[in-house]
Motif scaffolding. Sequence first.
Motif, PDB file in Angstrom:
ATOM      1  N   ASP A   1      -9.068  -5.020  -4.737  1.00 57.01           N
ATOM      2  CA  ASP A   1      -9.833  -3.923  -4.131  1.00 57.01           C
ATOM      3  C   ASP A   1     -10.290  -2.990  -5.245  1.00 57.01           C
ATOM      4  O   ASP A   1      -9.464  -2.377  -5.933  1.00 57.01           O
ATOM      5  CB  ASP A   1      -8.980  -3.152  -3.118  1.00 57.01           C
TER       6      ASP A   1
ATOM      7  N   VAL B   1      -1.523   1.838  -9.765  1.00 50.79           N
ATOM      8  CA  VAL B   1      -0.446   0.962  -9.304  1.00 50.79           C
ATOM      9  C   VAL B   1       0.870   1.586  -9.748  1.00 50.79           C
ATOM     10  O   VAL B   1       0.970   2.099 -10.873  1.00 50.79           O
ATOM     11  CB  VAL B   1      -0.587  -0.461  -9.880  1.00 50.79           C
TER      12      VAL B   1
ATOM     13  N   TRP C   1       0.858  -1.182   0.000  1.00 50.32           N
ATOM     14  CA  TRP C   1       0.000   0.000   0.000  1.00 50.32           C
ATOM     15  C   TRP C   1       0.897   1.236   0.000  1.00 50.32           C
ATOM     16  O   TRP C   1       1.735   1.407   0.888  1.00 50.32           O
ATOM     17  CB  TRP C   1      -0.907   0.007   1.225  1.00 50.32           C
TER      18      TRP C   1
ATOM     19  N   ALA D   1      -4.183  -6.480  -8.541  1.00 53.05           N
ATOM     20  CA  ALA D   1      -4.406  -5.288  -7.717  1.00 53.05           C
ATOM     21  C   ALA D   1      -5.796  -4.709  -7.961  1.00 53.05           C
ATOM     22  O   ALA D   1      -6.474  -4.281  -7.020  1.00 53.05           O
ATOM     23  CB  ALA D   1      -3.336  -4.237  -8.007  1.00 53.05           C
TER      24      ALA D   1
ATOM     25  N   PHE E   1      -5.988   3.913  -1.556  1.00 57.75           N
ATOM     26  CA  PHE E   1      -5.933   2.496  -1.921  1.00 57.75           C
ATOM     27  C   PHE E   1      -4.979   2.223  -3.083  1.00 57.75           C
ATOM     28  O   PHE E   1      -5.043   1.159  -3.700  1.00 57.75           O
ATOM     29  CB  PHE E   1      -7.342   1.991  -2.253  1.00 57.75           C
ATOM     30  N   ASP E   2      -4.092   3.163  -3.389  1.00 57.02           N
ATOM     31  CA  ASP E   2      -3.084   2.926  -4.423  1.00 57.02           C
ATOM     32  C   ASP E   2      -2.090   1.871  -3.940  1.00 57.02           C
ATOM     33  O   ASP E   2      -1.768   1.794  -2.749  1.00 57.02           O
ATOM     34  CB  ASP E   2      -2.336   4.216  -4.754  1.00 57.02           C
ATOM     35  N   ARG E   3      -1.591   1.081  -4.880  1.00 54.35           N
ATOM     36  CA  ARG E   3      -0.665   0.006  -4.528  1.00 54.35           C
ATOM     37  C   ARG E   3       0.607   0.112  -5.347  1.00 54.35           C
ATOM     38  O   ARG E   3       0.643   0.740  -6.415  1.00 54.35           O
ATOM     39  CB  ARG E   3      -1.319  -1.362  -4.738  1.00 54.35           C
TER      40      ARG E   3
ATOM     41  N   THR F   1      -8.884   0.610  -5.620  1.00 58.98           N
ATOM     42  CA  THR F   1      -7.521   0.915  -6.064  1.00 58.98           C
ATOM     43  C   THR F   1      -7.579   1.627  -7.406  1.00 58.98           C
ATOM     44  O   THR F   1      -8.088   1.078  -8.385  1.00 58.98           O
ATOM     45  CB  THR F   1      -6.690  -0.374  -6.173  1.00 58.98           C
TER      46      THR F   1
END
Length: 579
Positions: A525, A531, A472, A521, A491-493, A528
């Motif tokens: 969720d 990424v 995260w 990803a 909620f960025d990964r 998100t």
Amino acid sequence: MAPSIIHLPNGQTLTVTPVFGGIRFKANDLNTHHNAFPPGWTIVINSEDEDDDAKHRLTSTHSDPDATPRAELPPSQERRPHLHRYRRPTLRNDHMFISSISNPSSHDFRPPTSPTRQIAMMLWATLWWYFHQPRPPPHLTTAASAQTPEEGRPKGEWRVHINREGIFKGKHLLPKLERMGIVATEDSTVGVDPGDGVTNAGMGWSHMFISQRTFWQLDPRIYLFTLTPTQSNSPYPSISPSPSRSGSPSRPSSNLSTTIDSSSNSAAAAQIGRSSTPPGPFTSSSHLPTFYPPPPTQYIFSPAGVRHPIRPKPPRQGEVVYTRWIPSLGQYLSFRVASLSKQPCAYSGPTSTVNPPPDSVLGPSTRESLRAGTTGGPSLSEPIIPTLRGLSLAPPQQTQQPGDNSNETCHMTDVELLHKWMNTPRVAHSWGETGPLSHQEAFLTSSLTSRHSFPLIGLFDGQPFGFFEIYWVKEDRLAPLLGGDGCSGDFDRGLHVLVGEQEFRGSHRVKVWLSALVHYAWLADLRTASVVLEPRVDNVKLKQYCEEVGFHKEREVSFPHKQSNLMRIRRETWTAPAL
């Protein structure tokens, strides 16, 4: 169109065959306990084209400013759709519906608890086949772009229309499918027809479609489930597919008097010298879909004082989180959580070649339990009785020739894999984690105890090839370098990537596993939005691979130990994983 085999994420296969008036889908594994589909169904799919006269009028109208505008043409000269049998995908002119379903015998399987969910499952599998077809040209031909060179025309999303015909004619079916997310409409009005489009078919639910982009962001766990065998007079044993869950109590079956308990499953795993693993993402002893929506967002502060949402617990050690058939490679790609187990992790997912384990793999009690039943009943090798391979209890059997090290990694623990890979000069140049086995164990322990990331092992057909971390961004050391201008969403990964096995390197494989990690990803969720990767600036090749997958360089960031390119891909610009 020749018959073809499609491979679903849960390991099921379907045969797709053209028939008179449509295309037939037939389940290949009906004789196994965990078959997910009825024997088959038929779809009707057509493509809509404009006739030559309509195309000529469109061109001449565009070139002649004094010509009658297209919207004002008399009815006799308006665009006349021409339907023809489906040959290849079109960008927006394909129409389909399910025309018939062949249900299994009620002697072997119970009727589905929710017929709508079963229809949604069949529609999802049909779309899985459709969006694996060659992508049509993305350019749109409109009245305004008729004279524009094709490469300069506007682009549109690839979508297929779902007609309100066949089994979709019901009053409530399409509204339910729309709420399940598998179809959509651009008409967001209530409508003026009290019958909600029933008395007036031109209103309400008659213009439904799904786009390629939307389909690939639908979690398969919403739609894939299994039919429930009957509890009496059935050759399908009522047992749990997972060694960690016991089967539900049931009446004795006349064809199988003994059930397999979790202790015999664990014994079988122990006999082959591998650690028992949690069930995969599609395992369900209740025969119901395994998708659960995310809970309401709650916020806490990290030890560094960063306010962020409470994160869900990651999957367990050894658990497979993603599986997908890769047509261009003829292999299954999987990701599982890394493990500190002292035994090699057993891979229980699908492979391109399925070989049931020999009797020597099974314990005596397990073998006799499977063979128990009526006198002269089927043996373990006969298809009517599921093998441990089919029940996801044992890994695929590897045949290794003298001097062949291709399967060496299948017999190594994850710590041993990391020790091998991290001490490779190519990997050490980027990761800098060389050292003895104890160093790699400490490295993996740190990754498994992180509150904002977890480690993954990548596998092709069950053979480990690389190590990955998914994190995260909000709580990562990258976040402060992005500033406070909203560059990192809640909620960025982010990803850290490592390919350890030489035989699995190459640009095409990178596109496959990198786009699959992004795909995971999105599915993990729905909130998100992007990424990121932060490869070192001297890793030019990885930057190029990222751009080929759809990432773009946003800027450079300076860590204490490296200068990195910040590569980002956004959900709204992502279309589909590499096939």
